[in-house]
Design a protein around this motif. Sequence first.
Motif, PDB file in Angstrom:
ATOM      1  N   UNK A 100       0.877  -1.065   0.083  1.00  0.00           N
ATOM      2  CA  UNK A 100       0.022   0.007  -0.053  1.00  0.00           C
ATOM      3  C   UNK A 100       0.784   1.449   0.061  1.00  0.00           C
ATOM      4  N   UNK A 101       1.859   1.313   0.547  1.00  0.00           N
ATOM      5  CA  UNK A 101       2.769   2.630   0.950  1.00  0.00           C
ATOM      6  C   UNK A 101       3.370   2.790  -0.776  1.00  0.00           C
ATOM      7  N   UNK A 107       8.388   7.542  -1.107  1.00  0.00           N
ATOM      8  CA  UNK A 107       9.559   8.484  -0.725  1.00  0.00           C
ATOM      9  C   UNK A 107       9.724   9.060   0.645  1.00  0.00           C
ATOM     10  N   UNK A 108       8.468   9.557   0.926  1.00  0.00           N
ATOM     11  CA  UNK A 108       8.402  10.235   2.499  1.00  0.00           C
ATOM     12  C   UNK A 108       8.245   9.369   3.167  1.00  0.00           C
ATOM     13  N   UNK A 109       7.525   7.959   2.970  1.00  0.00           N
ATOM     14  CA  UNK A 109       7.554   6.871   3.949  1.00  0.00           C
ATOM     15  C   UNK A 109       8.958   6.221   4.039  1.00  0.00           C
ATOM     16  N   UNK A 141       5.842   1.363   9.839  1.00  0.00           N
ATOM     17  CA  UNK A 141       5.516   0.712   8.624  1.00  0.00           C
ATOM     18  C   UNK A 141       4.269   0.408   8.382  1.00  0.00           C
ATOM     19  N   UNK A 142       3.477   0.029   9.421  1.00  0.00           N
ATOM     20  CA  UNK A 142       2.179  -0.341   9.215  1.00  0.00           C
ATOM     21  C   UNK A 142       1.289   0.727   9.345  1.00  0.00           C
ATOM     22  N   UNK A 185      15.691  -2.236   3.920  1.00  0.00           N
ATOM     23  CA  UNK A 185      14.400  -2.062   3.998  1.00  0.00           C
ATOM     24  C   UNK A 185      13.788  -0.669   3.792  1.00  0.00           C
ATOM     25  N   UNK A 186      14.303   0.199   4.558  1.00  0.00           N
ATOM     26  CA  UNK A 186      13.826   1.611   4.502  1.00  0.00           C
ATOM     27  C   UNK A 186      14.268   2.303   2.946  1.00  0.00           C
ATOM     28  N   UNK A 187      15.444   1.957   2.484  1.00  0.00           N
ATOM     29  CA  UNK A 187      15.932   2.509   1.442  1.00  0.00           C
ATOM     30  C   UNK A 187      15.269   1.710   0.000  1.00  0.00           C
TER      31      UNK A 187
END
Length: 222
Positions: A100-101, A107-109, A141-142, A185-187
Amino acid sequence: MTSYIEPLAQESTPSIIADKLRKAIGHGEIKPGTQLGEADLARKLGVSRGPLREGMQRLTQEGLLVSIRNRGLFVIDMTPDDIRDMYLAREAIERAAAHKILQGNYEAAGTALLAIANKMLDADGDPKAIGELDIAFHELLVRLAGSPRLTRMHQTSIVETRMCIHALEETYLAADARALEHERLANAIRTGDPERTDRLLMDHMDDAIERLVNRTAEPTSR
Protein backbone atom coordinates in the motif's frame (compact mmCIF):
# COMPACT_ATOMS: atom_id res chain seq x y z
CA MET A 1 11.94 0.75 34.83
CA THR A 2 8.44 1.86 33.91
CA SER A 3 5.70 -0.09 35.65
CA TYR A 4 2.42 -0.63 33.83
CA ILE A 5 0.77 -2.44 36.76
CA GLU A 6 -0.10 0.51 38.97
CA PRO A 7 -3.32 2.22 40.10
CA LEU A 8 -5.22 3.80 37.23
CA ALA A 9 -5.28 7.58 37.32
CA GLN A 10 -8.56 7.79 35.44
CA GLU A 11 -11.91 6.07 35.27
CA SER A 12 -11.26 2.36 34.93
CA THR A 13 -12.71 0.61 31.91
CA PRO A 14 -12.01 -2.85 30.50
CA SER A 15 -10.29 -1.22 27.52
CA ILE A 16 -7.86 0.73 29.71
CA ILE A 17 -7.20 -2.33 31.86
CA ALA A 18 -6.57 -4.48 28.77
CA ASP A 19 -4.12 -1.89 27.45
CA LYS A 20 -2.24 -1.76 30.78
CA LEU A 21 -1.94 -5.54 30.88
CA ARG A 22 -0.98 -5.71 27.20
CA LYS A 23 1.89 -3.26 27.78
CA ALA A 24 2.99 -5.06 30.96
CA ILE A 25 3.14 -8.35 29.05
CA GLY A 26 4.85 -6.84 26.02
CA HIS A 27 7.54 -5.10 28.09
CA GLY A 28 8.24 -8.14 30.24
CA GLU A 29 6.80 -6.81 33.50
CA ILE A 30 4.52 -9.86 33.43
CA LYS A 31 6.62 -12.77 32.14
CA PRO A 32 5.50 -15.51 29.72
CA GLY A 33 3.90 -18.39 31.60
CA THR A 34 2.92 -16.22 34.58
CA GLN A 35 -0.39 -17.01 36.26
CA LEU A 36 -2.58 -13.93 36.69
CA GLY A 37 -4.28 -13.63 40.06
CA GLU A 38 -7.43 -11.51 40.05
CA ALA A 39 -7.12 -10.31 43.63
CA ASP A 40 -3.50 -9.20 43.26
CA LEU A 41 -4.05 -7.46 39.91
CA ALA A 42 -7.24 -5.75 41.09
CA ARG A 43 -5.34 -4.40 44.10
CA LYS A 44 -2.37 -3.19 42.05
CA LEU A 45 -4.55 -1.53 39.41
CA GLY A 46 -7.03 -0.17 41.95
CA VAL A 47 -10.04 -1.59 40.14
CA SER A 48 -12.85 -3.99 40.91
CA ARG A 49 -12.81 -7.55 39.61
CA GLY A 50 -15.67 -7.05 37.12
CA PRO A 51 -13.88 -4.73 34.66
CA LEU A 52 -10.61 -6.59 35.34
CA ARG A 53 -12.17 -9.88 34.22
CA GLU A 54 -13.54 -8.22 31.08
CA GLY A 55 -10.14 -6.68 30.31
CA MET A 56 -8.43 -10.05 30.74
CA GLN A 57 -11.07 -11.68 28.55
CA ARG A 58 -10.11 -9.30 25.75
CA LEU A 59 -6.50 -10.44 25.99
CA THR A 60 -7.66 -14.06 26.01
CA GLN A 61 -9.52 -13.41 22.76
CA GLU A 62 -6.36 -11.81 21.34
CA GLY A 63 -4.39 -14.93 22.27
CA LEU A 64 -2.08 -13.23 24.80
CA LEU A 65 -3.66 -15.06 27.76
CA VAL A 66 -4.79 -18.67 27.99
CA SER A 67 -7.28 -20.18 30.41
CA ILE A 68 -6.28 -23.60 31.76
CA ARG A 69 -9.12 -25.55 33.31
CA ASN A 70 -8.89 -25.95 37.08
CA ARG A 71 -5.68 -23.90 37.14
CA GLY A 72 -6.46 -20.35 36.06
CA LEU A 73 -5.39 -17.71 33.57
CA PHE A 74 -1.80 -17.58 32.26
CA VAL A 75 0.31 -15.45 29.95
CA ILE A 76 1.16 -17.51 26.88
CA ASP A 77 4.59 -19.01 26.33
CA MET A 78 6.08 -18.43 22.87
CA THR A 79 6.87 -21.93 21.60
CA PRO A 80 8.63 -22.45 18.25
CA ASP A 81 5.25 -23.11 16.61
CA ASP A 82 3.86 -19.90 18.15
CA ILE A 83 6.85 -17.94 16.88
CA ARG A 84 6.43 -19.26 13.33
CA ASP A 85 2.69 -18.56 13.37
CA MET A 86 3.13 -15.07 14.80
CA TYR A 87 5.67 -14.14 12.13
CA LEU A 88 3.41 -15.63 9.45
CA ALA A 89 0.72 -13.17 10.53
CA ARG A 90 3.18 -10.28 10.80
CA GLU A 91 4.60 -11.02 7.37
CA ALA A 92 1.14 -10.96 5.79
CA ILE A 93 0.25 -7.67 7.48
CA GLU A 94 3.55 -5.91 6.83
CA ARG A 95 3.81 -7.05 3.20
CA ALA A 96 0.30 -5.71 2.63
CA ALA A 97 1.27 -2.45 4.34
CA ALA A 98 4.43 -2.10 2.25
CA HIS A 99 2.43 -2.79 -0.93
CA LYS A 100 0.00 0.00 0.00
CA ILE A 101 2.84 2.41 0.83
CA LEU A 102 4.47 1.80 -2.54
CA GLN A 103 1.26 2.88 -4.25
CA GLY A 104 1.49 6.30 -2.60
CA ASN A 105 4.18 8.69 -1.34
CA TYR A 106 6.78 5.97 -0.85
CA GLU A 107 9.70 8.41 -0.81
CA ALA A 108 8.39 10.22 2.29
CA ALA A 109 7.53 6.91 3.95
CA GLY A 110 10.97 5.50 3.26
CA THR A 111 12.60 8.64 4.62
CA ALA A 112 10.61 8.38 7.86
CA LEU A 113 11.56 4.72 8.24
CA LEU A 114 15.20 5.48 7.45
CA ALA A 115 15.26 7.97 10.33
CA ILE A 116 14.47 5.12 12.74
CA ALA A 117 17.08 2.87 11.12
CA ASN A 118 19.64 5.64 11.61
CA LYS A 119 18.70 5.89 15.29
CA MET A 120 19.38 2.15 15.53
CA LEU A 121 22.84 2.75 14.07
CA ASP A 122 23.39 5.56 16.58
CA ALA A 123 22.27 3.46 19.58
CA ASP A 124 25.87 2.49 20.42
CA GLY A 125 25.01 -1.21 20.41
CA ASP A 126 22.51 -0.81 23.27
CA PRO A 127 20.41 -4.02 22.86
CA LYS A 128 17.36 -2.65 24.68
CA ALA A 129 17.33 0.60 22.69
CA ILE A 130 17.81 -1.24 19.41
CA GLY A 131 15.00 -3.65 20.31
CA GLU A 132 12.58 -0.80 21.00
CA LEU A 133 13.56 0.98 17.78
CA ASP A 134 13.09 -2.31 15.91
CA ILE A 135 9.50 -2.43 17.15
CA ALA A 136 8.97 1.28 16.38
CA PHE A 137 10.15 0.74 12.79
CA HIS A 138 7.59 -1.97 12.12
CA GLU A 139 4.77 -0.13 13.89
CA LEU A 140 5.47 2.92 11.73
CA LEU A 141 5.65 0.78 8.58
CA VAL A 142 2.09 -0.41 9.16
CA ARG A 143 0.76 3.00 10.25
CA LEU A 144 2.14 4.60 7.08
CA ALA A 145 -0.12 2.33 5.03
CA GLY A 146 -3.06 4.33 6.38
CA SER A 147 -5.17 1.23 7.09
CA PRO A 148 -6.84 1.20 10.53
CA ARG A 149 -7.63 -2.50 10.16
CA LEU A 150 -4.05 -3.48 9.37
CA THR A 151 -2.91 -1.39 12.34
CA ARG A 152 -5.37 -3.11 14.70
CA MET A 153 -4.37 -6.56 13.43
CA HIS A 154 -0.71 -5.68 13.82
CA GLN A 155 -0.99 -4.70 17.49
CA THR A 156 -1.43 -8.21 18.90
CA SER A 157 1.45 -9.61 16.86
CA ILE A 158 3.64 -6.70 17.96
CA VAL A 159 2.95 -7.46 21.64
CA GLU A 160 3.95 -11.07 20.99
CA THR A 161 7.00 -9.87 19.09
CA ARG A 162 7.98 -7.62 21.97
CA MET A 163 7.74 -10.64 24.29
CA CYS A 164 10.55 -12.34 22.40
CA ILE A 165 12.36 -9.55 20.50
CA HIS A 166 15.02 -9.09 23.15
CA ALA A 167 15.82 -12.79 22.92
CA LEU A 168 17.41 -11.93 19.58
CA GLU A 169 19.93 -9.54 21.12
CA GLU A 170 22.67 -12.09 21.75
CA THR A 171 22.24 -13.77 18.35
CA TYR A 172 23.64 -10.88 16.32
CA LEU A 173 27.41 -11.00 15.88
CA ALA A 174 27.57 -7.29 15.07
CA ALA A 175 25.78 -4.66 17.12
CA ASP A 176 24.50 -2.92 13.97
CA ALA A 177 23.24 -6.04 12.14
CA ARG A 178 19.57 -5.29 12.76
CA ALA A 179 20.08 -1.60 11.97
CA LEU A 180 21.57 -2.47 8.58
CA GLU A 181 18.66 -4.80 7.77
CA HIS A 182 16.19 -2.01 8.52
CA GLU A 183 18.27 0.56 6.63
CA ARG A 184 18.19 -1.59 3.48
CA LEU A 185 14.43 -2.09 3.80
CA ALA A 186 13.80 1.63 4.31
CA ASN A 187 15.90 2.50 1.26
CA ALA A 188 14.06 -0.07 -0.88
CA ILE A 189 10.76 1.59 0.08
CA ARG A 190 12.16 5.09 -0.46
CA THR A 191 13.23 4.22 -4.01
CA GLY A 192 9.85 2.61 -4.76
CA ASP A 193 11.25 -0.85 -5.52
CA PRO A 194 8.42 -3.35 -4.85
CA GLU A 195 10.38 -6.54 -5.60
CA ARG A 196 13.35 -5.59 -3.41
CA THR A 197 11.06 -4.36 -0.62
CA ASP A 198 9.09 -7.60 -0.59
CA ARG A 199 12.21 -9.77 -0.70
CA LEU A 200 13.98 -7.85 2.08
CA LEU A 201 10.86 -7.92 4.26
CA MET A 202 10.48 -11.69 3.86
CA ASP A 203 14.19 -12.28 4.44
CA HIS A 204 14.04 -10.13 7.57
CA MET A 205 11.13 -12.15 8.96
CA ASP A 206 12.71 -15.50 8.04
CA ASP A 207 15.96 -14.49 9.74
CA ALA A 208 14.14 -13.54 12.94
CA ILE A 209 12.22 -16.83 12.95
CA GLU A 210 15.40 -18.84 12.51
CA ARG A 211 17.19 -17.00 15.32
CA LEU A 212 14.26 -17.24 17.74
CA VAL A 213 13.43 -20.88 17.01
CA ASN A 214 17.07 -21.92 17.30
CA ARG A 215 17.31 -20.05 20.59
CA THR A 216 14.24 -21.72 22.06
CA ALA A 217 15.60 -25.11 20.97
CA GLU A 218 18.92 -24.60 22.78
CA PRO A 219 19.51 -26.55 26.02
CA THR A 220 18.78 -24.36 29.04
CA SER A 221 21.71 -25.70 31.07
CA ARG A 222 24.58 -23.97 29.33
